[in-house]
Motif scaffolding. Structure first.
Motif, PDB file in Angstrom:
ATOM      1  N   ARG A  46      25.966  13.247 100.758  1.00  0.00           N
ATOM      2  CA  ARG A  46      25.823  13.201  99.321  1.00  0.00           C
ATOM      3  C   ARG A  46      25.200  14.063  98.452  1.00  0.00           C
ATOM      4  O   ARG A  46      25.767  13.215  97.519  1.00  0.00           O
ATOM      5  N   THR A  47      24.979  15.381  99.025  1.00  0.00           N
ATOM      6  CA  THR A  47      25.046  16.748  97.973  1.00  0.00           C
ATOM      7  C   THR A  47      26.473  16.628  97.089  1.00  0.00           C
ATOM      8  O   THR A  47      26.253  16.509  95.969  1.00  0.00           O
ATOM      9  N   SER A 100      27.949  22.415  97.311  1.00  0.00           N
ATOM     10  CA  SER A 100      28.554  21.421  97.913  1.00  0.00           C
ATOM     11  C   SER A 100      29.673  20.972  99.153  1.00  0.00           C
ATOM     12  O   SER A 100      28.940  20.595  99.920  1.00  0.00           O
ATOM     13  N   TYR A 131      29.411  20.516 102.928  1.00  0.00           N
ATOM     14  CA  TYR A 131      30.117  19.581 103.475  1.00  0.00           C
ATOM     15  C   TYR A 131      31.381  20.539 104.653  1.00  0.00           C
ATOM     16  O   TYR A 131      30.673  19.406 105.964  1.00  0.00           O
ATOM     17  N   SER A 182      26.552  16.076  93.267  1.00  0.00           N
ATOM     18  CA  SER A 182      27.117  17.560  92.269  1.00  0.00           C
ATOM     19  C   SER A 182      28.525  17.354  91.473  1.00  0.00           C
ATOM     20  O   SER A 182      27.976  17.373  90.559  1.00  0.00           O
ATOM     21  N   ASP A 200      23.309  14.513 103.956  1.00  0.00           N
ATOM     22  CA  ASP A 200      22.724  14.668 102.876  1.00  0.00           C
ATOM     23  C   ASP A 200      23.804  16.295 102.335  1.00  0.00           C
ATOM     24  O   ASP A 200      23.788  15.885 101.159  1.00  0.00           O
TER      25      ASP A 200
END
Length: 443
Positions: free
Chosen positions: A368-369, A418, A422, A373, A365
């Motif tokens: 992907r964020t 983001s 990560y 972003s 997730d």
């Protein structure tokens, strides 16, 4: 002489300050520094050393024990001593006792001590993993705060520029007063955000200093960038790693094994205990417990010819026959403890698998964020540039301009967070499988 001492003190002061000011750490260096100097790790290492000493103490119980005694007896009213001229008797004794069979209690106690030593060693590993993960998380949060400060500073500059445009338009009669007021409010809001981000950055720096066992007030430099690192994790493979490497799982098994040893120790109390004993004793009328005693009977000068030294060899066996149910219920208590810890072992395996699964999902997730972003930031920049151009040419409203400006600031912060999230998720992933990757680079 005074001038020389003063010069030395000044030199030492400036040298110390220069060293403190020049201290700089990358994330890898910060993790290594924490693993070497963090107080929690040192505390767990000392506990591990203590359990190793306890192991040697438990093993020492297999060897013989030697006791010595010295006694002075003086009782003129004793019937035995009334016959003696020497009313004070000195006795010295030595006993050597070698355990031959203790119902396997010594063996189980030594095995439990070994398990406890291994458990504390695993605790050191667990603490190392936790501290490394905490340092990486704080380091990444610091980098995020640092970029957030830069972003907030750019927002302040944009707000100042917007305020200048609004004032120029108002002075020329092209813009209403409300445009100026709204621009001033936007500037104040962005300045408040900048102050908040700077405070957060300073707090995180102090936290990192504490984790690295550095004075919290020291101006330390932490160097790094929030750059995405590629990853490749397969759930089945990572679960196998967690089961074999994660200290929590192994510690749960060690706890169960120690409980089994406690149960065996309790069961051993039903068995007899056998010791080999050698006793040596000597007595006499002198302080060194030597010399025969003199008698009042027949001839006061006559020495009693009873030997003053004696050595005995024996095997002693003892067994408790009744204890009002104490031993029985201790065995039941230990057995219930084993069964409870067996459930804890299963729970540890389940939690390890669940944590790996959750960490992989969060990592996916977060990845992907970052992509989302990134696209959002590009759109926000284009929107801001368009709104700014339209406003300068009096084709757009002040509300459109402020909205685009706010959206750009929000998109920048989202992009920064983001990237940090990560990398934090990646650090958590390594911790979930019981590994330490100081730089978070792909192995």
């Amino acid at each position: 002489m005074k001038k020389t001492c003063l010069f030395s003190l000044c030199l030492a002061f400036f040298t110390t300050n220069a060293f403190a000011a020049s201290s700089s750490y990358t994330m890898e260096q910060a993790v290594q520094k924490a693993l070497a100097d963090n107080r929690s790790i040192i505390s767990s290492e000392k506990k591990s050393e203590a359990s190793k000493s306890a192991l040697w103490a438990a093993r020492g119980a297999f060897g013989p024990g030697v006791n010595a005694s010295y006694q002075i007896s003086h009782d003129p009213h004793s019937d035995a001593l009334k016959k003696l001229k020497d009313e004070t008797i000195y006795t010295f004794g030595v006993e050597v006792r070698q355990p031959l069979f203790q119902g396997f209690q010594l063996l189980n106690a030594a095995q439990k001590a070994k398990l406890k030593s291994e458990y504390d060693t695993l605790q050191v590993k667990k603490t190392n993993i936790a501290i490394a993960n905490e340092v990486q998380t704080a380091f990444l949060q610091y980098l995020m705060a640092e970029e957030s400060v830069d972003s907030a500073y750019q927002s302040v500059q944009r707000a100042k520029e917007q305020l200048g445009i609004a004032k120029d338009g108002y002075n020329l009669g092209l813009r209403p007063k409300i445009d100026v007021l709204q621009a001033e409010y936007e500037l104040s809001s962005t300045e408040a955000t900048l102050i908040e981000n700077e405070n957060n950055k300073n707090s995180l720096k102090a936290k990192l200093n504490a984790l690295l066992n550095i004075p919290v007030e020291q101006d330390t430099t932490f160097v790094g960038k929030l750059e995405s690192v590629p990853y490749s994790f397969v759930f089945e493979e990572e679960v196998k790693k967690a089961f074999t490497q994660l200290p929590d799982v192994q510690m749960a098994e060690k706890s169960m094994n120690m409980a089994e040893k406690d149960m065996n120790i309790a069961l051993g109390s039903f068995l007899p205990k056998i010791d080999g004993v050698i006793q040596y004793s000597t007595f006499g009328s002198d302080w060194d417990a030597d010399g025969n005693l003199r008698s009042h009977q027949v001839d006061p000068t006559l020495r009693i010819t009873t030997p003053s030294e004696n050595t005995t060899y024996s095997i002693v066996g003892t067994m408790n026959l009744f204890s009002t149910g104490q031993k029985y219920f201790r065995v039941r208590e230990a057995k219930s403890g084993v069964e409870a810890l067996q459930a804890q072992v299963e729970l540890a395996y389940n939690n390890a698998a669940l944590n790996v699964k959750v960490c992989i999902l969060k990592l996916q997730d977060a990845f992907r964020t970052v992509e989302v972003s990134t696209r959002a930031l590009e759109s926000a920049r284009k929107s801001y540039d368009d709104a700014k151009t339209r406003y300068e040419y009096q084709l757009g409203t002040n509300l459109e301009m402020l909205t685009a400006q706010s959206d750009l600031a929000e998109a920048e912060l989202l992009y920064i967070s983001s990237k940090a999230n990560y990398l934090v998720a990646l650090s958590n992933m390594y911790a979930a499988v019981g590994e330490i990757n100081p730089s978070l680079t792909k192995k």
